[in-house]
Design an enzyme around this catalytic site. Structure first.
Site, PDB file in Angstrom:
ATOM      1  N   SER A   1       0.831  -1.209   0.000  1.00 36.23           N
ATOM      2  CA  SER A   1       0.000   0.000   0.000  1.00 36.23           C
ATOM      3  C   SER A   1       0.863   1.256   0.000  1.00 36.23           C
ATOM      4  O   SER A   1       1.961   1.270   0.552  1.00 36.23           O
ATOM      5  CB  SER A   1      -0.889  -0.017   1.257  1.00 36.23           C
ATOM      6  OG  SER A   1      -1.486   1.245   1.465  1.00 36.23           O
ATOM      7  N   TYR A  58      -1.469  -0.917  10.975  1.00 39.64           N
ATOM      8  CA  TYR A  58      -1.777  -1.468   9.637  1.00 39.64           C
ATOM      9  C   TYR A  58      -0.648  -1.104   8.663  1.00 39.64           C
ATOM     10  O   TYR A  58      -0.090  -1.973   7.993  1.00 39.64           O
ATOM     11  CB  TYR A  58      -3.125  -0.942   9.122  1.00 39.64           C
ATOM     12  CG  TYR A  58      -3.235  -1.090   7.628  1.00 39.64           C
ATOM     13  CD1 TYR A  58      -3.036   0.017   6.791  1.00 39.64           C
ATOM     14  CD2 TYR A  58      -3.484  -2.326   7.053  1.00 39.64           C
ATOM     15  CE1 TYR A  58      -3.083  -0.134   5.417  1.00 39.64           C
ATOM     16  CE2 TYR A  58      -3.525  -2.474   5.676  1.00 39.64           C
ATOM     17  CZ  TYR A  58      -3.331  -1.365   4.865  1.00 39.64           C
ATOM     18  OH  TYR A  58      -3.363  -1.511   3.501  1.00 39.64           O
ATOM     19  N   LYS A  90       2.464  -3.465   6.542  1.00 40.60           N
ATOM     20  CA  LYS A  90       2.812  -3.451   5.112  1.00 40.60           C
ATOM     21  C   LYS A  90       4.315  -3.211   4.944  1.00 40.60           C
ATOM     22  O   LYS A  90       4.974  -3.839   4.127  1.00 40.60           O
ATOM     23  CB  LYS A  90       2.002  -2.390   4.362  1.00 40.60           C
ATOM     24  CG  LYS A  90       0.524  -2.710   4.235  1.00 40.60           C
ATOM     25  CD  LYS A  90       0.283  -4.059   3.556  1.00 40.60           C
ATOM     26  CE  LYS A  90      -1.180  -4.411   3.445  1.00 40.60           C
ATOM     27  NZ  LYS A  90      -1.418  -5.749   2.875  1.00 40.60           N
TER      28      LYS A  90
HETATM   29  C1  WQD Z   1      -9.671   9.096   1.638  1.00 44.42           C
HETATM   30  C2  WQD Z   1      -9.949  10.569   1.935  1.00 44.42           C
HETATM   31  C3  WQD Z   1     -10.247  11.064   4.270  1.00 44.42           C
HETATM   32  C4  WQD Z   1     -13.959   8.848   4.810  1.00 44.42           C
HETATM   33  C5  WQD Z   1      -6.860   4.091   3.425  1.00 44.42           C
HETATM   34  C6  WQD Z   1      -5.670   3.280   3.833  1.00 44.42           C
HETATM   35  C7  WQD Z   1      -4.992   2.745   2.610  1.00 44.42           C
HETATM   36  C8  WQD Z   1      -5.985   1.964   1.805  1.00 44.42           C
HETATM   37  C9  WQD Z   1      -7.148   2.867   1.409  1.00 44.42           C
HETATM   38  C10 WQD Z   1      -6.008  -0.356   2.386  1.00 44.42           C
HETATM   39  C11 WQD Z   1      -9.204  11.058   3.172  1.00 44.42           C
HETATM   40  C12 WQD Z   1     -11.515  11.335   3.482  1.00 44.42           C
HETATM   41  C13 WQD Z   1     -12.809   9.404   4.248  1.00 44.42           C
HETATM   42  C14 WQD Z   1     -15.016   9.701   5.231  1.00 44.42           C
HETATM   43  C15 WQD Z   1     -13.728  11.600   4.513  1.00 44.42           C
HETATM   44  N1  WQD Z   1      -6.480   0.876   2.536  1.00 44.42           N
HETATM   45  N2  WQD Z   1     -12.714  10.752   4.112  1.00 44.42           N
HETATM   46  N3  WQD Z   1     -14.856  11.059   5.068  1.00 44.42           N
HETATM   47  O1  WQD Z   1      -7.218   6.997   4.267  1.00 44.42           O
HETATM   48  O2  WQD Z   1      -6.488   7.515   1.874  1.00 44.42           O
HETATM   49  O3  WQD Z   1      -6.411   5.173   2.679  1.00 44.42           O
HETATM   50  O4  WQD Z   1      -7.738   3.330   2.633  1.00 44.42           O
HETATM   51  O5  WQD Z   1      -5.141  -0.712   1.633  1.00 44.42           O
HETATM   52  O6  WQD Z   1      -3.931   1.912   3.000  1.00 44.42           O
HETATM   53  O7  WQD Z   1      -4.749   4.122   4.499  1.00 44.42           O
HETATM   54  O8  WQD Z   1      -8.595   6.260   2.275  1.00 44.42           O
HETATM   55  O9  WQD Z   1     -10.993   6.403   1.764  1.00 44.42           O
HETATM   56  O10 WQD Z   1     -10.269   6.328   4.199  1.00 44.42           O
HETATM   57  O11 WQD Z   1      -9.875   8.379   2.858  1.00 44.42           O
HETATM   58  O12 WQD Z   1     -13.624  12.841   4.380  1.00 44.42           O
HETATM   59  O13 WQD Z   1     -16.068   9.261   5.746  1.00 44.42           O
HETATM   60  O14 WQD Z   1     -11.332  10.732   2.231  1.00 44.42           O
HETATM   61  O15 WQD Z   1     -10.026  12.087   5.217  1.00 44.42           O
HETATM   62  O16 WQD Z   1      -8.821  12.405   2.930  1.00 44.42           O
HETATM   63  P1  WQD Z   1      -7.138   6.605   2.846  1.00 44.42           P
HETATM   64  P2  WQD Z   1     -10.009   6.782   2.812  1.00 44.42           P
END
Ligand code: WQD
Length: 338
Positions: free
Chosen positions: A126, A151, A155
């Protein structure tokens, strides 16, 4: 037909990769303990390809069970290892669950795969290993920063384990694929993302809000140093990601690799802000989304998007789908969910 083992093959990325493996003429054996997926995903795969993968409901945390599986399968031509827990927040509260499930299982899989005649190993990694990258877009040589969560640490540790195994065993070939943000669903809407409980990730939460399952999306902060104040990510269609796994596997099976351990970033190279993703949803669904701005989420990086040069030049792979394509496919999948 070459037999490929896919651990976590009933998961979101795993199931889409099984479809692309079958489409490419491989025979697939899925190992999945259904801890984060459901058996109905198997039906979805079969309804797309017409090919029934062999399925083992084996818990990879049980070393003896992993060994027993490999005793009966010495003709495996490759392994794609997806099986892992992946909720960042949960890993902070339950670190030992993550170290047991993400590290022990990897060690048992490697102990057995390295005993096979020639079975390349593809590892699901990741972009989280980069943390808050100093320079954008992020290339494979960007510094690995101290993990922001257990997590993410699993990785980084996983990659180090595989790298050490490859150093010790030059006959063993592996590729680590560092995903950016996988989203979307197969065009058939027969398989897709199935978050259990309240979605932690942005796109499934948007989809459930659009479908009326969730009341309102909370946007975690709009005061970041970005164009519109919200965080930027590289959202890649899961089918593009799945196809990259088949290409990486073939590269190792066909012996095209020049070193026995390689790492590739898998992203589109395009950054999209949270508000841009919301706008994309509104375009493809032709409805407005109910959201509000709330406080920042602990541990979020401001921006992350991939330098796609290495995957393009070496794997001859680039993502084909746009953000709207991916959001449209995710919405089609959400609408057919009961
Ligand atoms: C994306 C953006 C949040 C939810 C994570 C893991 C990564 C991979 C993908 C496994 C951010 C914003 C999110 C919400 C929001 N997982 N957000 N409201 O954090 O980039 O990555 O998931 O492999 O390893 O770290 O993805 O979709 O959680 O967030 O505003 O209800 O959306 O702040 O900016 P992230 P995400």
């Amino acid at each position: 037909m070459k037999k490929i083992v896919v651990t976590g093959g009933l998961g979101f990325i795993g199931s889409h990769t099984v479809v692309e493996l079958q489409n490419s003429g491989f025979e697939v054996i899925i190992i999945d303990n259904l801890s984060n997926s459901t058996i109905s995903v198997l039906d979805g795969i079969v309804s797309i390809t017409g090919q029934i993968p062999t399925f083992y409901n084996t818990d990879l945390k049980q070393k003896a069970d992993v060994e027993a599986f490999f005793k009966g399968h010495n003709d495996i031509a490759g392994v794609i290892h997806f099986a892992a827990s992946k909720a960042v927040g949960e890993s902070v509260n339950e670190p030992l669950l993550y170290y047991e499930n993400n590290i022990n299982t990897l060690v048992y899989m490697l102990q057995n795969t390295t005993q096979l005649a020639h079975a390349p190993f593809i590892f699901s990694s990741s972009c989280t290993v980069y943390g808050e990258a100093k320079a954008l877009p992020i290339s494979e040589t960007s510094p690995i920063q101290p993990a922001l969560s257990p997590y993410g640490n699993t990785k980084q540790i996983g990659e180090d384990i595989i790298s050490d195994v490859c150093k010790a065993n030059t006959n063993f070939n592996a590729i680590a694929l560092r995903y950016f943000n996988p989203i979307g669903s197969h065009e058939s809407a027969k398989i897709g993302e199935l978050p259990l409980g309240v979605p932690q990730n942005l796109v499934p939460f948007i989809m459930q809000t659009g479908a009326g399952i969730r009341e309102q999306l909370s946007v975690f902060g709009d005061t970041y140093a970005t164009q519109d104040g919200t965080c930027i990510r590289d959202y890649i269609h899961v089918v593009d990601l799945a196809k990259a796994h088949v290409i990486a596997l073939k590269r190792l099976i066909d012996g095209e690799n020049t070193t026995n351990y390689e790492v590739f970033n898998l992203g589109t190279g395009q950054g999209s802000s949270v508000l841009e993703v919301i706008k994309s949803f509104e375009r493809v669904s032709n409805q407005s989304l109910n959201y509000k701005i709330v406080d920042k989420r602990e541990g979020d990086v401001v921006a992350a998007y991939a330098n796609t040069t290495k995957a393009k030049d070496v794997l001859k792979w680039t993502a084909q789908s746009s953000l709207d394509d991916a959001m449209r496919s995710a919405w089609k999948w959400q609408q057919q969910l009961k």
